[in-house]
Design an enzyme around this catalytic site. Structure first.
Site, PDB file in Angstrom:
ATOM      1  N   MET A  32       0.682  -1.045   0.170  1.00 17.74           N
ATOM      2  CA  MET A  32      -0.102  -0.077  -0.396  1.00 17.74           C
ATOM      3  C   MET A  32       0.666   1.057  -0.192  1.00 17.74           C
ATOM      4  O   MET A  32       0.610   1.867   0.378  1.00 17.74           O
ATOM      5  CB  MET A  32      -0.868   0.242   1.367  1.00 17.74           C
ATOM      6  CG  MET A  32      -1.729  -1.248   1.295  1.00 17.74           C
ATOM      7  SD  MET A  32      -3.340  -0.406   2.422  1.00 17.74           S
ATOM      8  CE  MET A  32      -2.866  -0.539   3.764  1.00 17.74           C
ATOM      9  N   GLU A  37      11.844   0.265   5.702  1.00 14.93           N
ATOM     10  CA  GLU A  37      12.543  -1.341   5.023  1.00 14.93           C
ATOM     11  C   GLU A  37      12.267  -3.004   4.777  1.00 14.93           C
ATOM     12  O   GLU A  37      12.817  -3.308   4.432  1.00 14.93           O
ATOM     13  CB  GLU A  37      14.180  -1.359   6.295  1.00 14.93           C
ATOM     14  CG  GLU A  37      14.959  -1.010   5.579  1.00 14.93           C
ATOM     15  CD  GLU A  37      15.860  -1.497   4.281  1.00 14.93           C
ATOM     16  OE1 GLU A  37      16.530  -2.511   4.021  1.00 14.93           O
ATOM     17  OE2 GLU A  37      16.468  -0.702   3.483  1.00 14.93           O
ATOM     18  N   GLY A  38      10.652  -2.268   5.978  1.00 10.83           N
ATOM     19  CA  GLY A  38       9.910  -4.022   5.570  1.00 10.83           C
ATOM     20  C   GLY A  38       9.783  -4.201   3.980  1.00 10.83           C
ATOM     21  O   GLY A  38      10.332  -5.381   3.341  1.00 10.83           O
ATOM     22  N   HIS A  39       8.720  -3.673   3.714  1.00  3.38           N
ATOM     23  CA  HIS A  39       8.452  -3.740   2.008  1.00  3.38           C
ATOM     24  C   HIS A  39       9.843  -3.688   1.105  1.00  3.38           C
ATOM     25  O   HIS A  39      10.617  -4.606   0.620  1.00  3.38           O
ATOM     26  CB  HIS A  39       8.127  -2.126   1.461  1.00  3.38           C
ATOM     27  CG  HIS A  39       6.885  -1.772   2.639  1.00  3.38           C
ATOM     28  ND1 HIS A  39       6.838  -0.657   2.938  1.00  3.38           N
ATOM     29  CD2 HIS A  39       5.488  -2.630   2.122  1.00  3.38           C
ATOM     30  CE1 HIS A  39       5.459  -0.511   3.553  1.00  3.38           C
ATOM     31  NE2 HIS A  39       5.044  -1.381   2.681  1.00  3.38           N
ATOM     32  N   GLN A  63     -10.434  -2.443   2.068  1.00  2.02           N
ATOM     33  CA  GLN A  63     -10.098  -2.946   3.702  1.00  2.02           C
ATOM     34  C   GLN A  63      -9.860  -2.813   4.823  1.00  2.02           C
ATOM     35  O   GLN A  63      -9.608  -2.327   6.052  1.00  2.02           O
ATOM     36  CB  GLN A  63      -8.289  -3.720   3.225  1.00  2.02           C
ATOM     37  CG  GLN A  63      -7.081  -2.902   3.332  1.00  2.02           C
ATOM     38  CD  GLN A  63      -6.128  -3.606   2.248  1.00  2.02           C
ATOM     39  OE1 GLN A  63      -6.705  -4.209   1.445  1.00  2.02           O
ATOM     40  NE2 GLN A  63      -5.164  -3.968   3.233  1.00  2.02           N
ATOM     41  N   GLY A 152       4.958 -10.054   4.159  1.00  5.62           N
ATOM     42  CA  GLY A 152       5.737 -10.114   5.688  1.00  5.62           C
ATOM     43  C   GLY A 152       4.965 -11.058   6.399  1.00  5.62           C
ATOM     44  O   GLY A 152       4.137 -11.226   6.498  1.00  5.62           O
ATOM     45  N   ASP A 155       2.288  -9.332   8.784  1.00  5.45           N
ATOM     46  CA  ASP A 155       0.904  -9.556   8.976  1.00  5.45           C
ATOM     47  C   ASP A 155       0.704 -11.325   9.009  1.00  5.45           C
ATOM     48  O   ASP A 155       0.158 -11.273   7.966  1.00  5.45           O
ATOM     49  CB  ASP A 155       0.456  -9.076   7.640  1.00  5.45           C
ATOM     50  CG  ASP A 155       1.001  -7.262   8.172  1.00  5.45           C
ATOM     51  OD1 ASP A 155      -0.027  -6.877   8.682  1.00  5.45           O
ATOM     52  OD2 ASP A 155       1.575  -6.986   7.550  1.00  5.45           O
ATOM     53  N   VAL A 181      10.884  -7.298   9.937  1.00  4.52           N
ATOM     54  CA  VAL A 181      11.999  -6.364   9.672  1.00  4.52           C
ATOM     55  C   VAL A 181      11.602  -5.151  10.691  1.00  4.52           C
ATOM     56  O   VAL A 181      10.439  -4.681  10.805  1.00  4.52           O
ATOM     57  CB  VAL A 181      12.649  -5.106   8.240  1.00  4.52           C
ATOM     58  CG1 VAL A 181      13.505  -4.102   8.471  1.00  4.52           C
ATOM     59  CG2 VAL A 181      12.718  -6.474   7.237  1.00  4.52           C
ATOM     60  N   SER A 190       6.213  -0.485   9.782  1.00  9.84           N
ATOM     61  CA  SER A 190       5.030  -0.130   9.460  1.00  9.84           C
ATOM     62  C   SER A 190       4.888   1.152   9.117  1.00  9.84           C
ATOM     63  O   SER A 190       5.038   1.824   9.920  1.00  9.84           O
ATOM     64  CB  SER A 190       4.008  -0.647  10.318  1.00  9.84           C
ATOM     65  OG  SER A 190       2.524   0.188  10.526  1.00  9.84           O
TER      66      SER A 190
HETATM   67  P1  AMP Z   1       1.632  -3.160   3.527  1.00 14.31           P
HETATM   68  O1  AMP Z   1       1.914  -2.067   2.651  1.00 14.31           O
HETATM   69  O2  AMP Z   1       1.349  -2.542   4.506  1.00 14.31           O
HETATM   70  O3  AMP Z   1       0.403  -3.720   2.926  1.00 14.31           O
HETATM   71  O4  AMP Z   1       2.679  -4.154   3.865  1.00 14.31           O
HETATM   72  C1  AMP Z   1       2.747  -4.678   2.272  1.00 14.31           C
HETATM   73  C2  AMP Z   1       3.589  -5.661   2.081  1.00 14.31           C
HETATM   74  O5  AMP Z   1       5.045  -5.965   3.089  1.00 14.31           O
HETATM   75  C3  AMP Z   1       3.149  -7.082   3.285  1.00 14.31           C
HETATM   76  O6  AMP Z   1       3.242  -8.689   2.475  1.00 14.31           O
HETATM   77  C4  AMP Z   1       3.242  -6.627   4.678  1.00 14.31           C
HETATM   78  O7  AMP Z   1       3.345  -7.727   5.165  1.00 14.31           O
HETATM   79  C5  AMP Z   1       5.191  -6.770   4.346  1.00 14.31           C
HETATM   80  N1  AMP Z   1       5.635  -5.780   5.486  1.00 14.31           N
HETATM   81  C6  AMP Z   1       5.095  -4.529   6.513  1.00 14.31           C
HETATM   82  N2  AMP Z   1       6.218  -4.475   6.610  1.00 14.31           N
HETATM   83  C7  AMP Z   1       6.673  -5.343   6.846  1.00 14.31           C
HETATM   84  C8  AMP Z   1       8.012  -5.172   7.869  1.00 14.31           C
HETATM   85  N3  AMP Z   1       7.955  -5.205   9.584  1.00 14.31           N
HETATM   86  N4  AMP Z   1       8.500  -6.899   7.538  1.00 14.31           N
HETATM   87  C9  AMP Z   1       8.735  -7.782   6.345  1.00 14.31           C
HETATM   88  N5  AMP Z   1       7.478  -6.964   6.023  1.00 14.31           N
HETATM   89  C10 AMP Z   1       6.700  -6.087   5.764  1.00 14.31           C
END
Ligand code: AMP
Length: 290
Positions: A32, A37-39, A63, A152, A155, A181, A190
């Site tokens: 989204m 860094e997680g992404h 959602q 990730g 979630d 991450v 997040s």
């Molecule tokens: P989002 O933009 O929040 O919908 O997340 C997109 C993808 O990035 C999803 O698969 C999340 O699980 C993953 N994600 C978000 N935060 C993290 C994190 N801290 N570490 C690893 N993956 C993450």
């Protein structure tokens, strides 16, 4: 290399099919946006493992609940594109909501529901959330047709739901779930961490401190799920800014509560809570000593 941006569904599918026709593997990371860094850890893995690395940025209205943060969800497309380019992403799919839901919502008819997994944990306080997630992920996988899609562990419930829908609907994409991450002090990265004030940001570390205390107890020989959860609960209860939503130890495969008095193997310890207006989630896998 320059990042290519595509907004059209047909064009996206064409690019993916052209890659497949040349024997190139397509890796996909749906997001989204407001990337961190997680992404990027998912993106780098897609880059390493696939010939065409595709990200999507789409803030999916369906959602978010009516009282949730859809309108103020953080967005910064230029910065996201710079980060994607830096980790050598080939292609960004960035559709408009009117492309994904052409009938504008009310006239849109098809929803994907993953029963049993969507109404527990986060599903209890976010009715309809996982229906929105499962629907948009199904649509994105049908549009991008990736060989592999990366999600990730942060979630965890979402990841299990997506694994299940891909299996149940006979979709061919392989789902890879990548480690959470964290910031240096343990807070799971997040996009929503941006909402936290300085005192709230300090309070937010309680989530991972609590999970770690429970994980350490299990690793040290504690087998009682109740005792393990109790370790985490006492850390969370010591944080006055945190309003706990749930803290549960559940099966890693089907999110069912662990009913036994003695844990064996591994389980998922998941937490959600609010700090001010910000809802935060985190989880770890707890493993008991054999
Ligand atoms: P989002 O933009 O929040 O919908 O997340 C997109 C993808 O990035 C999803 O698969 C999340 O699980 C993953 N994600 C978000 N935060 C993290 C994190 N801290 N570490 C690893 N993956 C993450």
């Amino acid at each position: 290399m320059k990042l290519e941006t595509i907004t059209g569904i047909d064009r996206m599918r064409e690019r993916s099919r052209a890659a497949h026709a040349q024997g190139i593997k397509v890796g996909f990371v749906p997001t989204m946006g407001y990337l961190h860094e997680g992404h990027l850890s998912l993106m780098r893995r897609a880059r390493r493992e696939c010939g065409l690395a595709v990200a999507s940025i789409f803030v999916n209205p369906f959602q978010f609940g009516p009282e949730e943060d859809f309108a103020r969800y953080p967005r910064d497309l230029d910065h996201d594109m710079m980060l994607l380019e830096r980790c050598e992403t080939d292609l960004l799919f960035h559709p408009a909501a009117s492309q994904i839901y052409p009938q504008g919502g009310p006239g849109y008819s098809t929803w994907v529901g993953v029963e049993g997994l969507s109404d527990v944990l986060c599903g209890l306080s976010r009715p309809g959330h996982f229906r929105g997630v499962a629907t948009v992920v199904t649509k994105l996988l049908n549009i991008v047709e990736p060989d592999v899609a990366y999600f990730g562990q942060k979630d965890a419930q979402q990841a299990i739901i997506i694994r299940t829908l891909v299996r149940d609907l006979n979709m061919t994409t392989r789902i890879e779930v990548c480690p959470t991450v964290r910031e240096a002090d343990g807070l799971a990265m997040s996009s929503r961490n941006k909402y936290l004030s300085a005192p709230e940001r300090r309070a937010a570390t309680a989530l991972y401190r609590a999970l770690s205390a429970a994980g350490a107890a299990a690793a040290g020989g504690e087998r009682s799920p109740r005792e393990i959860v109790g370790k985490a609960r006492s850390v969370l209860e010591a944080e006055p800014l945190l309003k706990l939503e749930y803290l549960e130890i559940v099966s890693l495969d089907d999110l069912k509560p662990i009913a036994t008095t003695q844990l064996s193997g591994k389980a998922l310890l998941a937490v959600a809570g609010r700090i001010g207006v910000t809802r935060l989630i985190d989880n770890i896998t707890v493993a008991v000593k054999d």
